[in-house]
Design a protein around this motif. Structure first.
Motif, PDB file in Angstrom:
ATOM      1  N   ILE A 157     -37.308 -37.655 -53.390  1.00 44.93           N
ATOM      2  CA  ILE A 157     -35.884 -37.968 -53.408  1.00 44.93           C
ATOM      3  C   ILE A 157     -35.352 -37.889 -51.988  1.00 44.93           C
ATOM      4  CG2 ILE A 157     -35.576 -37.104 -55.758  1.00 44.93           C
ATOM      5  CD1 ILE A 157     -34.386 -34.557 -54.545  1.00 44.93           C
ATOM      6  N   PRO A 158     -34.225 -38.551 -51.698  1.00 49.91           N
ATOM      7  CA  PRO A 158     -33.662 -38.485 -50.352  1.00 49.91           C
ATOM      8  C   PRO A 158     -33.263 -37.052 -49.978  1.00 49.91           C
ATOM      9  CG  PRO A 158     -32.702 -40.301 -51.569  1.00 49.91           C
ATOM     10  CD  PRO A 158     -33.472 -39.495 -52.558  1.00 49.91           C
ATOM     11  N   ILE A 159     -33.752 -36.604 -48.835  1.00 49.54           N
ATOM     12  CA  ILE A 159     -33.441 -35.272 -48.317  1.00 49.54           C
ATOM     13  C   ILE A 159     -32.914 -35.417 -46.896  1.00 49.54           C
ATOM     14  CG2 ILE A 159     -34.334 -32.999 -47.701  1.00 49.54           C
ATOM     15  CD1 ILE A 159     -34.343 -33.385 -50.642  1.00 49.54           C
ATOM     16  N   LEU A 160     -31.795 -34.765 -46.629  1.00 48.36           N
ATOM     17  CA  LEU A 160     -31.214 -34.731 -45.289  1.00 48.36           C
ATOM     18  C   LEU A 160     -31.096 -33.276 -44.855  1.00 48.36           C
ATOM     19  CD1 LEU A 160     -28.204 -37.189 -45.853  1.00 48.36           C
ATOM     20  CD2 LEU A 160     -30.527 -37.778 -45.111  1.00 48.36           C
ATOM     21  N   VAL A 161     -31.295 -33.033 -43.562  1.00 48.50           N
ATOM     22  CA  VAL A 161     -31.015 -31.726 -42.988  1.00 48.50           C
ATOM     23  C   VAL A 161     -29.848 -31.915 -42.027  1.00 48.50           C
ATOM     24  CG1 VAL A 161     -31.872 -29.777 -41.662  1.00 48.50           C
ATOM     25  CG2 VAL A 161     -33.410 -30.999 -43.207  1.00 48.50           C
ATOM     26  N   ILE A 162     -28.762 -31.193 -42.288  1.00 44.78           N
ATOM     27  CA  ILE A 162     -27.527 -31.352 -41.516  1.00 44.78           C
ATOM     28  C   ILE A 162     -27.201 -30.040 -40.828  1.00 44.78           C
ATOM     29  CG2 ILE A 162     -25.060 -31.886 -41.642  1.00 44.78           C
ATOM     30  CD1 ILE A 162     -25.694 -33.586 -44.109  1.00 44.78           C
ATOM     31  N   ASN A 163     -26.939 -30.121 -39.553  1.00 47.93           N
ATOM     32  CA  ASN A 163     -26.584 -28.936 -38.772  1.00 47.93           C
ATOM     33  C   ASN A 163     -25.417 -29.283 -37.867  1.00 47.93           C
ATOM     34  OD1 ASN A 163     -26.509 -26.486 -37.492  1.00 47.93           O
ATOM     35  ND2 ASN A 163     -28.629 -26.486 -36.845  1.00 47.93           N
ATOM     36  N   ASP A 164     -24.380 -28.473 -37.954  1.00 50.90           N
ATOM     37  CA  ASP A 164     -23.186 -28.667 -37.123  1.00 50.90           C
ATOM     38  C   ASP A 164     -22.609 -30.077 -37.291  1.00 50.90           C
ATOM     39  OD1 ASP A 164     -21.236 -27.826 -35.355  1.00 50.90           O
ATOM     40  OD2 ASP A 164     -22.339 -28.456 -33.570  1.00 50.90           O
ATOM     41  N   GLY A 165     -22.607 -30.547 -38.539  1.00 51.99           N
ATOM     42  CA  GLY A 165     -21.993 -31.839 -38.829  1.00 51.99           C
ATOM     43  C   GLY A 165     -22.822 -33.040 -38.438  1.00 51.99           C
ATOM     44  N   ARG A 166     -24.072 -32.842 -38.040  1.00 47.91           N
ATOM     45  CA  ARG A 166     -24.934 -33.945 -37.632  1.00 47.91           C
ATOM     46  C   ARG A 166     -26.216 -33.955 -38.448  1.00 47.91           C
ATOM     47  NH1 ARG A 166     -23.632 -36.270 -32.648  1.00 47.91           N
ATOM     48  NH2 ARG A 166     -21.870 -35.248 -31.602  1.00 47.91           N
ATOM     49  N   ILE A 167     -26.718 -35.142 -38.711  1.00 45.63           N
ATOM     50  CA  ILE A 167     -27.995 -35.274 -39.402  1.00 45.63           C
ATOM     51  C   ILE A 167     -29.109 -35.065 -38.378  1.00 45.63           C
ATOM     52  CG2 ILE A 167     -29.533 -36.842 -40.632  1.00 45.63           C
ATOM     53  CD1 ILE A 167     -27.126 -38.189 -41.826  1.00 45.63           C
ATOM     54  N   GLN A 231     -31.899 -23.485 -39.371  1.00 41.36           N
ATOM     55  CA  GLN A 231     -32.228 -24.894 -39.489  1.00 41.36           C
ATOM     56  C   GLN A 231     -31.002 -25.734 -39.838  1.00 41.36           C
ATOM     57  OE1 GLN A 231     -35.205 -26.079 -38.668  1.00 41.36           O
ATOM     58  NE2 GLN A 231     -35.905 -24.007 -38.251  1.00 41.36           N
ATOM     59  N   GLY A 232     -30.185 -25.229 -40.743  1.00 40.04           N
ATOM     60  CA  GLY A 232     -29.014 -25.973 -41.147  1.00 40.04           C
ATOM     61  C   GLY A 232     -28.926 -26.064 -42.660  1.00 40.04           C
ATOM     62  N   THR A 233     -28.284 -27.112 -43.144  1.00 36.53           N
ATOM     63  CA  THR A 233     -28.102 -27.328 -44.574  1.00 36.53           C
ATOM     64  C   THR A 233     -29.040 -28.423 -45.055  1.00 36.53           C
ATOM     65  OG1 THR A 233     -25.760 -26.724 -44.388  1.00 36.53           O
ATOM     66  CG2 THR A 233     -26.436 -27.896 -46.365  1.00 36.53           C
ATOM     67  N   VAL A 234     -29.881 -28.069 -46.022  1.00 39.03           N
ATOM     68  CA  VAL A 234     -30.779 -29.056 -46.630  1.00 39.03           C
ATOM     69  C   VAL A 234     -30.046 -29.687 -47.807  1.00 39.03           C
ATOM     70  CG1 VAL A 234     -33.004 -29.451 -47.739  1.00 39.03           C
ATOM     71  CG2 VAL A 234     -32.808 -27.744 -45.917  1.00 39.03           C
ATOM     72  N   VAL A 235     -29.868 -30.997 -47.752  1.00 37.00           N
ATOM     73  CA  VAL A 235     -29.098 -31.733 -48.758  1.00 37.00           C
ATOM     74  C   VAL A 235     -30.046 -32.608 -49.565  1.00 37.00           C
ATOM     75  CG1 VAL A 235     -27.190 -33.320 -49.168  1.00 37.00           C
ATOM     76  CG2 VAL A 235     -27.129 -31.765 -47.195  1.00 37.00           C
ATOM     77  N   ALA A 236     -30.042 -32.418 -50.882  1.00 42.69           N
ATOM     78  CA  ALA A 236     -30.854 -33.243 -51.784  1.00 42.69           C
ATOM     79  C   ALA A 236     -29.941 -34.179 -52.551  1.00 42.69           C
ATOM     80  CB  ALA A 236     -31.648 -32.357 -52.744  1.00 42.69           C
ATOM     81  N   LEU A 237     -30.315 -35.450 -52.599  1.00 44.54           N
ATOM     82  CA  LEU A 237     -29.524 -36.470 -53.277  1.00 44.54           C
ATOM     83  C   LEU A 237     -30.326 -37.005 -54.457  1.00 44.54           C
ATOM     84  CD1 LEU A 237     -28.205 -38.373 -50.130  1.00 44.54           C
ATOM     85  CD2 LEU A 237     -26.997 -36.656 -51.480  1.00 44.54           C
ATOM     86  N   HIS A 238     -29.900 -36.664 -55.670  1.00 43.74           N
ATOM     87  CA  HIS A 238     -30.575 -37.120 -56.883  1.00 43.74           C
ATOM     88  C   HIS A 238     -29.846 -38.359 -57.408  1.00 43.74           C
ATOM     89  CE1 HIS A 238     -32.796 -33.245 -57.229  1.00 43.74           C
ATOM     90  NE2 HIS A 238     -31.698 -32.770 -56.643  1.00 43.74           N
ATOM     91  N   ASP A 239     -30.568 -39.457 -57.454  1.00 39.86           N
ATOM     92  CA  ASP A 239     -29.968 -40.713 -57.915  1.00 39.86           C
ATOM     93  C   ASP A 239     -29.820 -40.664 -59.446  1.00 39.86           C
ATOM     94  OD1 ASP A 239     -29.145 -43.256 -58.465  1.00 39.86           O
ATOM     95  OD2 ASP A 239     -30.611 -44.225 -57.161  1.00 39.86           O
ATOM     96  N   ILE A 240     -28.573 -40.608 -59.911  1.00 43.06           N
ATOM     97  CA  ILE A 240     -28.308 -40.552 -61.359  1.00 43.06           C
ATOM     98  C   ILE A 240     -27.595 -41.825 -61.815  1.00 43.06           C
ATOM     99  CG2 ILE A 240     -28.236 -38.032 -61.437  1.00 43.06           C
ATOM    100  CD1 ILE A 240     -25.167 -38.232 -61.412  1.00 43.06           C
ATOM    101  N   SER A 241     -27.782 -42.905 -61.066  1.00 41.41           N
ATOM    102  CA  SER A 241     -27.107 -44.163 -61.403  1.00 41.41           C
ATOM    103  C   SER A 241     -27.498 -44.643 -62.788  1.00 41.41           C
ATOM    104  CB  SER A 241     -27.440 -45.244 -60.361  1.00 41.41           C
ATOM    105  OG  SER A 241     -27.074 -44.814 -59.058  1.00 41.41           O
TER     106      SER A 241
END
Length: 254
Positions: A157-167, A231-241
């Motif tokens: 699934i799409p995973i982003l790591v965001i730190n200080d407002g930046r990917i 490291q920052g915030t690990v964001v997981a995006l689960h597609d529930i379309s």
């Protein structure tokens, strides 16, 4: 280098350094033995650590100053090591009650080493133990960092790591499925970034409650986050379309 500096500073004829793992096993041995073969079998090293003075120093976590090795029952002679008869000084490389290694100095002259040599060697050993511990922690953190990113990269699934407002990182699926720009770009400058930023802010206060966002292309994602130290915030995006589509179809059918 630590061994050579200690041998030179202490006026010793020769020396040795055993680096140990957490269980006390020798993982590397270093010798400073001019005009003498450096190869020593693993069996001899194990005997030195189990029965010899080096093993005693490791077990008791304190240095040993031996005026005459021929009169100390803890001393184990190595094959063809007549040159090591005399005085010896063995120091543990101690850091917070863990022995990272054992440093030994030798001199052919009996009663050569004094308490001044002991103090000097202990100071050098303490600095060496700190350096070894720092290197160990750096290696551990680097390994954990690599493992984390390998895990994130392989998730389906799409995973982003965001730190200080930046990917700062996107896994392969995120790069392929989402137009989320390049690493280092501010999140709010990306297409759909404003909605995602609002969802992340909401999740900070309602972590357990599900948060959904609608991407500009119409897809719906369930957003979850996990804070990773340094490291920052690990964001997981689960597609529930497809779930949303099924729900709409059910509503229409009813």
């Amino acid at each position: 280098k630590v061994l050579l500096v200690t041998v030179e500073a202490g006026g010793a004829d020769r020396g040795s350094l055993f680096l140990l793992d957490e269980a006390g096993n020798v993982v590397r041995e270093i010798w400073a033995r001019p005009n003498h073969p450096a190869e020593v079998s693993g069996t001899i090293i194990k005997k030195v650590m189990s029965e010899g003075l080096a093993g005693w120093v490791y077990e008791h976590r304190e240095p040993a100053l031996v005026s005459d090795t021929t009169k100390d029952e803890r001393w184990v002679r190595l094959p063809n090591d007549e040159l090591l008869m005399g005085a010896a000084l063995v120091i543990p490389l101690l850091y917070q009650d863990r022995v990272h290694g054992v440093l030994a100095l030798h001199h052919a002259q009996i009663n050569f080493f004094k308490h001044a040599h002991l103090s000097l060697a202990m100071g050098i050993a303490g600095q060496a133990a700190t350096a070894i511990e720092n290197a160990r922690l750096y290696t551990q953190i680097k390994r954990e960092h690599e493992s984390l990113y390998a895990l994130i990269s392989g998730m389906p699934i799409p995973i982003l790591v965001i730190n200080d407002g930046r990917i700062i990182f996107r896994n392969r699926v995120a790069r392929e499925a989402l137009p989320v720009g390049q690493e280092g770009m501010p999140l709010t400058e990306l297409l759909g970034g404003e909605e995602l930023a609002q969802a992340l802010e909401q999740l900070k206060h309602t972590r357990d409650a599900p948060v959904e966002i609608r991407w500009p292309d119409g897809r719906v994602f369930n957003v979850s986050i996990n804070q990773v130290y340094a490291q920052g915030t690990v964001v997981a995006l689960h597609d529930i379309s497809y779930l949303k589509e099924l729900d709409e179809m059910k509503t229409l059918f009813v």
